[in-house]
Enzyme design. Structure first.
Site, PDB file in Angstrom:
ATOM      1  N   CYS A 174       0.817  -1.215   0.000  1.00  0.00           N
ATOM      2  CA  CYS A 174       0.000   0.000   0.000  1.00  0.00           C
ATOM      3  C   CYS A 174       0.845   1.258   0.000  1.00  0.00           C
ATOM      4  O   CYS A 174       0.833   2.037   0.953  1.00  0.00           O
ATOM      5  CB  CYS A 174      -0.931  -0.026   1.202  1.00  0.00           C
ATOM      6  SG  CYS A 174      -2.054  -1.401   1.053  1.00  0.00           S
TER       7      CYS A 174
ATOM      8  N   TYR B 217      21.907  -7.314  -3.210  1.00  0.00           N
ATOM      9  CA  TYR B 217      21.057  -6.375  -2.488  1.00  0.00           C
ATOM     10  C   TYR B 217      19.578  -6.613  -2.818  1.00  0.00           C
ATOM     11  O   TYR B 217      18.792  -5.682  -2.889  1.00  0.00           O
ATOM     12  CB  TYR B 217      21.479  -4.916  -2.776  1.00  0.00           C
ATOM     13  CG  TYR B 217      22.962  -4.699  -2.537  1.00  0.00           C
ATOM     14  CD1 TYR B 217      23.459  -4.659  -1.241  1.00  0.00           C
ATOM     15  CD2 TYR B 217      23.870  -4.599  -3.595  1.00  0.00           C
ATOM     16  CE1 TYR B 217      24.827  -4.508  -1.005  1.00  0.00           C
ATOM     17  CE2 TYR B 217      25.232  -4.435  -3.368  1.00  0.00           C
ATOM     18  CZ  TYR B 217      25.696  -4.393  -2.070  1.00  0.00           C
ATOM     19  OH  TYR B 217      27.038  -4.239  -1.838  1.00  0.00           O
TER      20      TYR B 217
HETATM   21  N1  LLP Z   1      32.902  -2.922   1.164  1.00  0.00           N
HETATM   22  C1  LLP Z   1      32.206  -2.047   1.915  1.00  0.00           C
HETATM   23  C2  LLP Z   1      32.837  -1.472   3.092  1.00  0.00           C
HETATM   24  C3  LLP Z   1      30.890  -1.712   1.552  1.00  0.00           C
HETATM   25  O1  LLP Z   1      30.212  -0.850   2.304  1.00  0.00           O
HETATM   26  C4  LLP Z   1      30.302  -2.297   0.404  1.00  0.00           C
HETATM   27  C5  LLP Z   1      28.934  -1.970   0.003  1.00  0.00           C
HETATM   28  C6  LLP Z   1      31.067  -3.216  -0.333  1.00  0.00           C
HETATM   29  C7  LLP Z   1      32.367  -3.498   0.068  1.00  0.00           C
HETATM   30  C8  LLP Z   1      30.538  -3.926  -1.561  1.00  0.00           C
HETATM   31  O2  LLP Z   1      30.251  -3.053  -2.594  1.00  0.00           O
HETATM   32  P1  LLP Z   1      29.833  -3.617  -4.027  1.00  0.00           P
HETATM   33  O3  LLP Z   1      31.037  -4.351  -4.582  1.00  0.00           O
HETATM   34  O4  LLP Z   1      28.673  -4.532  -3.854  1.00  0.00           O
HETATM   35  O5  LLP Z   1      29.497  -2.410  -4.809  1.00  0.00           O
HETATM   36  N2  LLP Z   1      22.102  -1.392  -1.478  1.00  0.00           N
HETATM   37  C9  LLP Z   1      22.823  -0.688  -2.521  1.00  0.00           C
HETATM   38  C10 LLP Z   1      24.312  -0.897  -2.430  1.00  0.00           C
HETATM   39  C11 LLP Z   1      24.909  -0.535  -1.094  1.00  0.00           C
HETATM   40  C12 LLP Z   1      26.381  -0.814  -1.002  1.00  0.00           C
HETATM   41  C13 LLP Z   1      26.841  -0.773   0.415  1.00  0.00           C
HETATM   42  N3  LLP Z   1      28.216  -1.079   0.601  1.00  0.00           N
HETATM   43  C14 LLP Z   1      22.243  -1.144  -3.859  1.00  0.00           C
HETATM   44  O6  LLP Z   1      21.354  -1.975  -3.882  1.00  0.00           O
HETATM   45  O7  LLP Z   1      22.660  -0.648  -4.903  1.00  0.00           O
END
Ligand code: LLP
Length: 420
Positions: free
Chosen positions: A344, A373
């Site tokens: 909703c 995610y």
């Molecule tokens: N290392 C740290 C300290 C992080 O905070 C993150 C992600 C990663 C590694 C991994 O990042 P990646 O390789 O996945 O880009 N919920 C959001 C993304 C948030 C990312 C948070 N930190 C989305 O759905 O796009």
């Protein structure tokens, strides 16, 4: 590259028809491809084979135990951000010596658990946190291995909610003052300075922000060396983007080519924290169309998955490809429509203003690129049980997290006796 494709007019994950899983498990469900996960992990790992390194998968991207176990079996470590993620990583058999722990708000209890486990290092984000870790380590009679997380003030040119290395962001310690904090760290009796950490953001689609941030990081490592502090680990974080729509992000080996000389010159062991690039395109969310409706000039396809199952479109306005499970649906007339869930809120959408075939009630639909995610950000909003997670490996599939039941929704809730 991923192993979701059409065969004989039907969407398959590896050797298994998605329709077959839907019939046995019901919808909605997340479906992960074991072969794709393995391939993405290995491509990433091999891209950096010339550099001594550890791949610490970012558990927040996909925290399912089966997914973590798969990486553990490849020799992977974990990047964690909470006591809950520490628990998961250990339960999946990831050695504590390959676990790094970031986050601006580590609690006392979480620090104790990580010290007890004997993790590789804390990526410390403030001097108060540093002092707290030192005092807890002293109470426990241990030394805490740490890196300081540098905020290099580099623009990753991504969505503002997932940018973490700009000076206005809450993360890390400014690169302009971090040397002072290192002086504090080495003066503390129960702190063992072993590393430097940076992570500038997520879904980064260019090489240059990685290079800029790494140059600043290495500059700090060199200044520390001049001051007699030898750093063992450089943790360069995660952030490599993927293709959701038409982005053309660098591949892991493009990134390797650009930063390998810098990494090798440092003489350090490098820690990588990839999340999305490994799991993003290795998972889909499968939903069933419930209804369609037209309000004035707008058409809506209402499906049984919603923003509580996949929050990314509502939260970041992010794009996910939409594909019918049965290809014949594509032959129908096309209309511009939104795909929405039963929640909703008008913010409950999975896709907006897309040109889509005219879906009918009962059609199965796949929301692509949902492995990162997706489930890990899902909630029980509107008292919706969280969906099942399935892993396909070749011609078999396993439910790796059962669909929640309505009884699970009230787990832990208590009605005080004066209300009875
Ligand atoms: N290392 C740290 C300290 C992080 O905070 C993150 C992600 C990663 C590694 C991994 O990042 P990646 O390789 O996945 O880009 N919920 C959001 C993304 C948030 C990312 C948070 N930190 C989305 O759905 O796009």
């Amino acid at each position: 590259m991923h192993y979701f494709d059409y065969r004989l007019g039907e969407l398959y994950c590896e050797e298994v028809p998605i329709k077959k899983i839907a019939e046995e498990v019901g919808t909605p469900f997340y479906c992960y491809s074991h072969g794709t996960l393995l391939r993405h992990y290995n491509v990433f790992d091999h891209s950096f084979e010339k550099v001594p390194h550890i791949v610490c998968f970012a558990v927040k991207a996909n925290s399912n135990l089966a997914v973590l176990k798969l990486f553990a079996r490849q020799g992977g470590g974990a990047d964690i951000v909470s006591g809950g993620e520490l628990y998961r990583a250990q339960k999946a058999g990831i050695p504590p010596g390959k676990i790094v722990y970031a986050g601006v708000g580590k609690t006392r209890q979480e620090i104790i658990s990580a010290l007890k486990a004997g993790i590789l290092m804390f990526n410390v984000e403030s001097s108060q946190e540093l002092l707290t870790i030192d005092s807890i380590a002293s109470e426990m009679g241990v030394k805490a291995p740490i890196a300081l997380r540098i905020n290099p003030n580099v623009d990753p040119q991504t969505h503002p909610y997932v940018s973490t290395g700009l000076k206005e962001n809450k993360f890390g310690i400014s690169h302009t003052t971090v040397l002072e904090e290192y002086k504090l760290a080495i003066s503390l009796k129960n702190i063992d300075v072993v590393g430097v950490h940076k992570h500038i953001g997520s879904q980064i689609t260019m090489v240059s922000p990685f290079v800029d941030a790494l140059e600043k990081t290495i500059d700090i490592v060199e200044k520390l060396k001049e001051g007699g502090i030898n750093i063992k680990y450089i943790d360069i974080g995660g952030g490599l983007g993927i293709t959701y729509e038409d982005e053309a992000p660098p591949q892991p080996n493009d990134l390797a080519k650009a930063i390998e000389p810098l990494l090798l010159k440092s003489g350090c062991t490098i820690i990588f924290e990839p999340g999305r690039v490994i799991v993003g395109n290795a998972g889909i969310l499968v939903a069933t169309v419930l209804y369609s409706k037209k309000n004035d000039d707008k058409t809506f396809f209402i499906v049984d998955a919603a923003m509580n199952d996949l929050a990314r479109p509502s939260l970041y306005n992010s794009y996910h490809g939409i594909a019918p499970v049965e290809m014949e649906v594509n032959a129908r007339e096309k209309i511009v429509a939104d795909i929405v869930g039963p929640i909703c809120e008008s913010g409950d959408f999975l896709a907006k203003d897309r040109t889509l075939p005219n879906y009918k009630p009962g059609d199965l639909m796949s929301i692509m690129s949902s492995g990162a995610y997706g489930f890990s950000m899902s909630s029980n909003y509107n008292s919706r049980p969280r969906v099942a997670e399935v892993m396909v490996n070749g011609d078999r599939f396993d439910v790796v997290r059962a669909r929640e039941k309505v009884e699970d929704l009230v787990n832990g809730e208590v009605i005080p006796e004066y209300l009875e």
